[in-house]
Design a protein around this motif. Structure first.
Motif, PDB file in Angstrom:
ATOM      1  N   GLN A   1       1.712  -0.244  -6.280  1.00 46.15           N
ATOM      2  CA  GLN A   1       0.980   0.090  -5.169  1.00 46.15           C
ATOM      3  C   GLN A   1      -0.512   0.148  -5.309  1.00 46.15           C
ATOM      4  O   GLN A   1      -0.885   0.569  -6.388  1.00 46.15           O
ATOM      5  CB  GLN A   1       1.488   1.736  -4.754  1.00 46.15           C
ATOM      6  CG  GLN A   1       3.198   1.660  -4.365  1.00 46.15           C
ATOM      7  CD  GLN A   1       3.627   3.009  -4.157  1.00 46.15           C
ATOM      8  OE1 GLN A   1       2.977   4.097  -3.444  1.00 46.15           O
ATOM      9  NE2 GLN A   1       4.536   3.529  -5.096  1.00 46.15           N
ATOM     10  N   MET A   2      -1.131  -0.194  -4.266  1.00 46.55           N
ATOM     11  CA  MET A   2      -2.496  -0.441  -4.359  1.00 46.55           C
ATOM     12  C   MET A   2      -3.200  -0.307  -2.834  1.00 46.55           C
ATOM     13  O   MET A   2      -2.499  -0.401  -1.905  1.00 46.55           O
ATOM     14  CB  MET A   2      -3.064  -1.890  -4.996  1.00 46.55           C
ATOM     15  CG  MET A   2      -2.358  -3.060  -4.302  1.00 46.55           C
ATOM     16  SD  MET A   2      -2.478  -4.628  -5.222  1.00 46.55           S
ATOM     17  CE  MET A   2      -1.943  -4.392  -6.768  1.00 46.55           C
ATOM     18  N   ASP A   3      -4.562  -0.348  -2.752  1.00 44.38           N
ATOM     19  CA  ASP A   3      -5.047  -0.444  -1.442  1.00 44.38           C
ATOM     20  C   ASP A   3      -4.964  -1.645  -0.701  1.00 44.38           C
ATOM     21  O   ASP A   3      -4.633  -2.696  -1.514  1.00 44.38           O
ATOM     22  CB  ASP A   3      -6.773  -0.306  -1.755  1.00 44.38           C
ATOM     23  CG  ASP A   3      -7.397  -0.409  -0.469  1.00 44.38           C
ATOM     24  OD1 ASP A   3      -7.734   0.816   0.365  1.00 44.38           O
ATOM     25  OD2 ASP A   3      -8.223  -1.236   0.106  1.00 44.38           O
ATOM     26  N   SER A   4      -4.927  -1.683   0.519  1.00 47.37           N
ATOM     27  CA  SER A   4      -4.517  -2.807   1.330  1.00 47.37           C
ATOM     28  C   SER A   4      -5.412  -4.179   1.101  1.00 47.37           C
ATOM     29  O   SER A   4      -4.788  -4.961   0.965  1.00 47.37           O
ATOM     30  CB  SER A   4      -4.654  -2.192   3.047  1.00 47.37           C
ATOM     31  OG  SER A   4      -3.711  -1.305   3.213  1.00 47.37           O
ATOM     32  N   GLY A   5      -6.530  -3.655   0.971  1.00 54.34           N
ATOM     33  CA  GLY A   5      -7.582  -4.796   0.696  1.00 54.34           C
ATOM     34  C   GLY A   5      -7.175  -5.628  -0.638  1.00 54.34           C
ATOM     35  O   GLY A   5      -7.289  -6.804  -0.707  1.00 54.34           O
ATOM     36  N   VAL A   6      -7.002  -4.736  -1.646  1.00 54.56           N
ATOM     37  CA  VAL A   6      -6.680  -5.303  -2.958  1.00 54.56           C
ATOM     38  C   VAL A   6      -5.352  -6.078  -2.957  1.00 54.56           C
ATOM     39  O   VAL A   6      -5.087  -7.104  -3.721  1.00 54.56           O
ATOM     40  CB  VAL A   6      -6.501  -4.262  -3.971  1.00 54.56           C
ATOM     41  CG1 VAL A   6      -6.421  -4.819  -5.479  1.00 54.56           C
ATOM     42  CG2 VAL A   6      -8.035  -3.364  -4.017  1.00 54.56           C
TER      43      VAL A   6
ATOM     44  N   ASN B   1       0.816  -1.217   0.114  1.00 58.00           N
ATOM     45  CA  ASN B   1       0.034   0.109  -0.035  1.00 58.00           C
ATOM     46  C   ASN B   1       0.824   1.276  -0.017  1.00 58.00           C
ATOM     47  O   ASN B   1       2.078   1.142   0.064  1.00 58.00           O
ATOM     48  CB  ASN B   1      -1.024   0.004   1.192  1.00 58.00           C
ATOM     49  CG  ASN B   1      -0.150   0.077   2.456  1.00 58.00           C
ATOM     50  OD1 ASN B   1       0.802   0.553   2.630  1.00 58.00           O
ATOM     51  ND2 ASN B   1      -1.014  -0.179   3.608  1.00 58.00           N
ATOM     52  N   ASP B   2       0.215   2.302  -0.475  1.00 60.35           N
ATOM     53  CA  ASP B   2       0.945   3.562  -0.267  1.00 60.35           C
ATOM     54  C   ASP B   2       1.886   3.992   0.924  1.00 60.35           C
ATOM     55  O   ASP B   2       2.876   4.396   0.841  1.00 60.35           O
ATOM     56  CB  ASP B   2       0.063   4.655  -0.839  1.00 60.35           C
ATOM     57  CG  ASP B   2      -0.520   4.496  -2.306  1.00 60.35           C
ATOM     58  OD1 ASP B   2       0.272   3.805  -3.082  1.00 60.35           O
ATOM     59  OD2 ASP B   2      -1.433   5.203  -2.426  1.00 60.35           O
ATOM     60  N   GLU B   3       1.070   3.891   2.072  1.00 55.78           N
ATOM     61  CA  GLU B   3       1.825   4.128   3.224  1.00 55.78           C
ATOM     62  C   GLU B   3       2.977   3.605   3.417  1.00 55.78           C
ATOM     63  O   GLU B   3       3.867   4.075   4.022  1.00 55.78           O
ATOM     64  CB  GLU B   3       0.748   4.079   4.371  1.00 55.78           C
ATOM     65  CG  GLU B   3       1.385   4.425   5.857  1.00 55.78           C
ATOM     66  CD  GLU B   3       0.598   3.665   6.802  1.00 55.78           C
ATOM     67  OE1 GLU B   3       1.041   3.986   8.078  1.00 55.78           O
ATOM     68  OE2 GLU B   3      -0.488   3.315   6.729  1.00 55.78           O
TER      69      GLU B   3
END
Length: 323
Positions: free
Chosen positions: A215-220, A181-183
Motif C-alpha cells: 500500500q502506497m500513495d497513488s502517485g507512487v 493506495n490505502d483507500e
C-alpha cells in the motif's frame, strides 16, 4: 482528492459551504468565439463548477470556455475547494453546470450498492433518480470512463504475456504482486472483493498473500508499476496521463468488476429549461472526449505543467469548436 474519496465526502459534506460562498482558486478561462460567430447563449448567465483534481478542472474549463464562446456570461467556479463543494453548489443552486461521474453519483451521492457493469444502464438509472430527487439533468455521457484498472509495465507485460485480470489467477502465486493506495484497499467495492471476484482470495496461500500487496500513495503506485518493483500490477485510473507517459499496459477487466465512471455534463433543470441550447452544444464535446484524449489532456497538466485553461482552449481550437 479524487472523486472517489467517499470517506472524505462524509466528513466534508457536513460543513461544505457553511457560512460562505463557493470559492474558486482558478476562476479564469480563455476568451474566444464560435467559428460561425453565432451566440446561441447570448444573455444566459451560467455558473460552471468543478472539483479540485486535474481532470475535473480541465472538464470545467472546457465547458466554461465553450459556453462563453457561445455567448453565455460565465462565472467560473472551477477548482472548488473540498470534494463536496461543487456537488453542494449544484444542489443549492449556486452553480448551474458541472461534469460528474456516473459511478460517483451511484455510490457516493445515491448510496447504492448494486454493481451495474453496463455504462448506459448505470447512466440511465442515475439520470432518472437525479432528475426526480434533485432536479439535475444528466446529459448523455461522454466517451470516456475514468474508472479503476490495473496496469503493468511494458517489460512486465512482455514477460507475463497476459491481457486480462482473469489471467492473473493463472500465474504463480509469487507473480501476483500488487501496488494499491490505502483507500482502494479499504473500500467495500475495492481490492478485497475484487480479488474474490477473480478467484484470488486475499491472504490465502493459493490466492494473494498479504506480503504480495504493497500500500502506497497513488502517485507512487504509477512509478512503482513502471519499474515493476515491488509489484507487477498497479492500481491506476483509466484516463490518467501517466499511463501513456510511463508506457503502462492496462489489463482488461473481463469480469466487469469495476463500476463505470462515465464522465457526464450535469445541468440544473431550471437552467436547462431556460437555455435548452446547452444540450446540443455540449453533445459533440462529449462525443470527442475519449479515454485516450483525456489521458493526453491530463498529462499535459500533470506531467508537462501546462495551465488547464490553456489546455482546454487549445483542445477546443484544435477540434474546430472555437476560433
Amino acid at each position: 482528492m479524487r472523486r472517489r474519496g467517499w470517506l472524505i465526502w462524509l466528513a466534508v459534506a457536513m460543513v461544505a459551504l457553511a457560512g460562505c460562498g463557493l470559492v474558486s482558486s482558478s476562476g479564469t478561462f480563455r476568451a474566444t468565439s464560435l467559428p460561425d460567430g453565432k451566440k446561441p447563449l447570448e444573455g444566459a448567465e451560467i455558473t460552471v463548477t468543478s472539483k479540485n483534481f486535474t481532470e475535473s478542472v480541465l472538464l470545467g474549463k472546457i465547458a466554461a470556455t465553450y459556453l462563453a464562446a457561445a455567448g453565455a456570461d460565465i462565472t467560473d467556479m472551477t477548482n472548488a475547494p473540498g470534494s463536496a463543494s461543487s456537488r453542494q453548489a449544484m444542489l443549492n443552486g449556486t452553480a448551474d453546470l458541472t461534469w460528474e461521474y456516473t459511478g460517483t453519483a451511484w455510490v457516493t451521492y445515491l448510496h447504492e450498492k448494486e454493481v451495474i457493469a453496463n455504462p448506459q444502464e448505470l447512466w440511465q438509472k442515475v439520470h432518472d433518480v437525479e432528475l426526480e430527487q434533485n432536479n439535475l439533468v444528466w446529459l448523455p455521457p461522454a466517451n470516456f470512463n475514468d474508472t479503476y484498472a490495473f496496469a503493468m509495465s511494458t517489460p512486465t507485460s512482455d514477460r507475463l504475456k497476459i491481457t486480462t485480470m482473469s489471467e492473473i489467477a493463472k500465474l504463480p502465486v509469487n507473480e501476483r504482486t500488487f501496488c494499491i493506495n490505502d483507500e482502494f484497499f479499504s473500500r467495500p467495492d475495492g481490492f478485497l472483493p475484487m480479488l474474490q471476484t477473480y478467484g484470488m482470495p486475499y491472504n490465502t496461500p493459493n490466492g494473494v498473500p498479504a506480503d504480495n500487496v504493497t500500500q502506497m500513495d497513488s502517485g507512487v503506485v504509477y512509478t512503482a508499476t513502471a519499474k515493476g518493483e515491488p509489484c507487477n500490477f498497479g492500481m491506476v485510473y483509466t484516463t490518467d496521463g501517466r499511463i501513456k507517459n510511463l508506457n503502462l499496459v492496462v489489463l482488461e477487466d473481463d469480469k466487469k468488476y469495476f463500476l463505470p465512471y462515465s464522465g457526464t455534463v450535469v445541468v440544473r433543470k431550471e437552467t436547462l429549461d431556460a437555455h435548452p441550447e446547452i444540450a446540443p452544444l455540449m453533445a459533440p464535446i462529449s462525443e470527442k472526449l475519449t479515454d485516450e484524449v483525456m489521458q493526453e489532456l491530463n498529462g499535459r497538466v500533470d506531467i508537462d505543467g501546462e495551465d488547464p485553461s490553456d489546455v482546454a482552449y487549445e483542445w477546443l481550437k484544435s477540434e474546430g469548436f472555437v476560433t
